[in-house]
Design a protein around this motif. Structure first.
Motif, mmCIF file in Angstrom:
data_model
loop_
_atom_site.group_PDB
_atom_site.id
_atom_site.type_symbol
_atom_site.label_atom_id
_atom_site.label_comp_id
_atom_site.label_asym_id
_atom_site.label_seq_id
_atom_site.Cartn_x
_atom_site.Cartn_y
_atom_site.Cartn_z
ATOM 1 N N GLU A 183 80.612 16.878 30.305
ATOM 2 C CA GLU A 183 80.114 16.707 28.942
ATOM 3 C C GLU A 183 79.675 15.265 28.676
ATOM 4 N N GLU A 184 80.538 14.350 29.080
ATOM 5 C CA GLU A 184 80.222 12.932 28.858
ATOM 6 C C GLU A 184 79.007 12.516 29.661
ATOM 7 N N LEU A 185 78.929 13.067 30.854
ATOM 8 C CA LEU A 185 77.808 12.757 31.730
ATOM 9 C C LEU A 185 76.502 13.254 31.112
ATOM 10 N N LYS A 186 76.549 14.445 30.566
ATOM 11 C CA LYS A 186 75.368 15.002 29.903
ATOM 12 C C LYS A 186 74.967 14.137 28.719
ATOM 13 N N THR A 187 75.958 13.682 27.989
ATOM 14 C CA THR A 187 75.686 12.821 26.842
ATOM 15 C C THR A 187 74.977 11.550 27.301
ATOM 16 N N GLU A 188 75.470 10.987 28.365
ATOM 17 C CA GLU A 188 74.855 9.783 28.938
ATOM 18 C C GLU A 188 73.423 10.077 29.378
ATOM 19 N N PHE A 189 73.264 11.205 30.029
ATOM 20 C CA PHE A 189 71.959 11.607 30.566
ATOM 21 C C PHE A 189 70.934 11.867 29.463
ATOM 22 N N PHE A 190 71.293 12.706 28.521
ATOM 23 C CA PHE A 190 70.334 13.075 27.481
ATOM 24 C C PHE A 190 70.057 11.946 26.498
ATOM 25 N N SER A 191 71.063 11.152 26.210
ATOM 26 C CA SER A 191 70.823 10.034 25.287
ATOM 27 C C SER A 191 69.777 9.100 25.878
ATOM 28 N N ASP A 192 69.842 8.916 27.174
ATOM 29 C CA ASP A 192 68.872 8.080 27.864
ATOM 30 C C ASP A 192 67.475 8.673 27.772
ATOM 31 N N LEU A 193 67.419 9.973 28.027
ATOM 32 C CA LEU A 193 66.142 10.694 27.978
ATOM 33 C C LEU A 193 65.518 10.609 26.585
ATOM 34 N N PHE A 194 66.307 10.896 25.573
ATOM 35 C CA PHE A 194 65.799 10.904 24.211
ATOM 36 C C PHE A 194 65.376 9.503 23.773
ATOM 37 N N ALA A 195 66.212 8.539 24.092
ATOM 38 C CA ALA A 195 65.896 7.164 23.688
ATOM 39 C C ALA A 195 64.577 6.708 24.296
ATOM 40 N N LYS A 196 64.386 7.036 25.557
ATOM 41 C CA LYS A 196 63.140 6.620 26.207
ATOM 42 C C LYS A 196 61.924 7.290 25.593
ATOM 43 N N LYS A 197 62.062 8.549 25.255
ATOM 44 C CA LYS A 197 60.959 9.289 24.623
ATOM 45 C C LYS A 197 60.576 8.637 23.297
ATOM 46 N N LEU A 198 61.581 8.383 22.477
ATOM 47 C CA LEU A 198 61.311 7.806 21.162
ATOM 48 C C LEU A 198 60.748 6.398 21.291
ATOM 49 N N TYR A 199 61.299 5.670 22.228
ATOM 50 C CA TYR A 199 60.838 4.303 22.432
ATOM 51 C C TYR A 199 59.384 4.282 22.905
ATOM 52 N N GLU A 200 59.091 5.095 23.894
ATOM 53 C CA GLU A 200 57.737 5.135 24.458
ATOM 54 C C GLU A 200 56.686 5.589 23.454
ATOM 55 N N SER A 201 57.088 6.499 22.575
ATOM 56 C CA SER A 201 56.103 7.020 21.625
ATOM 57 C C SER A 201 56.173 6.291 20.284
ATOM 58 N N SER A 202 56.939 5.214 20.248
ATOM 59 C CA SER A 202 57.090 4.441 19.005
ATOM 60 C C SER A 202 57.415 5.334 17.820
ATOM 61 N N SER A 203 58.315 6.257 18.056
ATOM 62 C CA SER A 203 58.668 7.190 16.987
ATOM 63 C C SER A 203 59.959 6.786 16.293
ATOM 64 N N SER A 204 60.081 7.240 15.095
ATOM 65 C CA SER A 204 61.275 6.978 14.293
ATOM 66 C C SER A 204 62.486 7.698 14.870
ATOM 67 N N THR A 205 63.654 7.129 14.637
ATOM 68 C CA THR A 205 64.881 7.769 15.105
ATOM 69 C C THR A 205 65.277 8.928 14.177
ATOM 70 N N ASP A 206 64.476 9.158 13.158
ATOM 71 C CA ASP A 206 64.729 10.286 12.260
ATOM 72 C C ASP A 206 64.853 11.585 13.050
ATOM 73 N N ALA A 207 64.050 11.664 14.106
ATOM 74 C CA ALA A 207 64.039 12.879 14.921
ATOM 75 C C ALA A 207 65.442 13.241 15.399
ATOM 76 N N LEU A 208 66.259 12.233 15.611
ATOM 77 C CA LEU A 208 67.614 12.472 16.106
ATOM 78 C C LEU A 208 68.482 13.189 15.080
ATOM 79 N N PHE A 209 68.326 12.793 13.843
ATOM 80 C CA PHE A 209 69.109 13.429 12.782
ATOM 81 C C PHE A 209 68.621 14.846 12.525
ATOM 82 N N VAL A 210 67.327 14.997 12.545
ATOM 83 C CA VAL A 210 66.764 16.342 12.359
ATOM 84 C C VAL A 210 67.178 17.240 13.515
ATOM 85 N N ALA A 211 67.183 16.660 14.712
ATOM 86 C CA ALA A 211 67.566 17.432 15.898
ATOM 87 C C ALA A 211 68.990 17.966 15.759
#
Lengths: 108, 108
Positions: free
Chosen positions: B61-89
DNA sequence: TTAGACTTGTCAGTATTTGACAAATATAAT
DNA sequence: ATTATATTTGTCAAATACTGACAAGTCTAA
């Protein structure tokens, strides 16, 4: 909010009284493929978000939020993962932006 | 927390005094490719998370959290998107699970 | 029943990812 | 300095996933 990105597009389309073929043309998409997108059987391509925003005169930021929240939610749901990743991701984004800001300031 | 998933793996590997070749063998990965993963030049494959958890006796579980948080952060960072998506998600995940729970209860 | 809207299946072409190998570089011990 | 080992980087073919396109189907309303 509770809807998928496909349902969101369908909502936009029907609200504006467009057929799949009509919207498809505006988005450079086959009506059959747009149908699949609306029904969650294909993914909407991120690179078409700009076009979608233009067609319906929407705020691109909000559209991206809608798009990515859907993407993230599906990933977590499919992998039966905790939503903890979302909170950690927020910290990581901030960290990445911080790093970037520092690098930018050094360029000056 | 501030590290990328690649840096996280490197940390695990060095802490356990393994070489790229040694860990690569355990993960069924070429040492060269593992190197690229650690240096953020390739992505770690989600399907190898289970193996990684086994190798280092980590909580998946923790590993998945580490993995997906990295994936999501990179997506948002690369697309210059708001972190709002995280709360909506988060809301969307809960909604999807709720739907699923209802369908499961109907099966009984 | 005809027309238009929508859905579904399929498939070739395209794009992306992956595994593998060679070669270059770095590090450490002798 | 030389050797051995570790790591990094580049490349490429094979595997995989994605996309556009079309045909054929269902559905709905005139």
């Amino acid at each position: 909010m509770k809807q998928s990105f496909g349902e969101y597009i369908r909502h936009l389309r029907t609200k504006n009284e467009l057929t799949l073929t009509q919207l498809g043309a505006k988005l450079d998409l086959d009506s059959a493929n747009l149908s699949k997108i609306e029904n969650g059987k294909r993914d909407f391509d991120e690179k078409r978000l700009i076009l979608l925003a233009q067609v319906f005169e929407l705020n691109l930021e909000e559209l991206k939020t809608e798009f990515f929240s859907d993407l993230f939610a599906k990933k977590l749901y499919e992998s039966s993962s905790s939503t903890d990743a979302l909170f950690v991701a927020e910290k990581k984004v901030k960290y990445l932006r911080q790093i970037n800001a520092k690098q930018e300031s050094l360029k000056l």
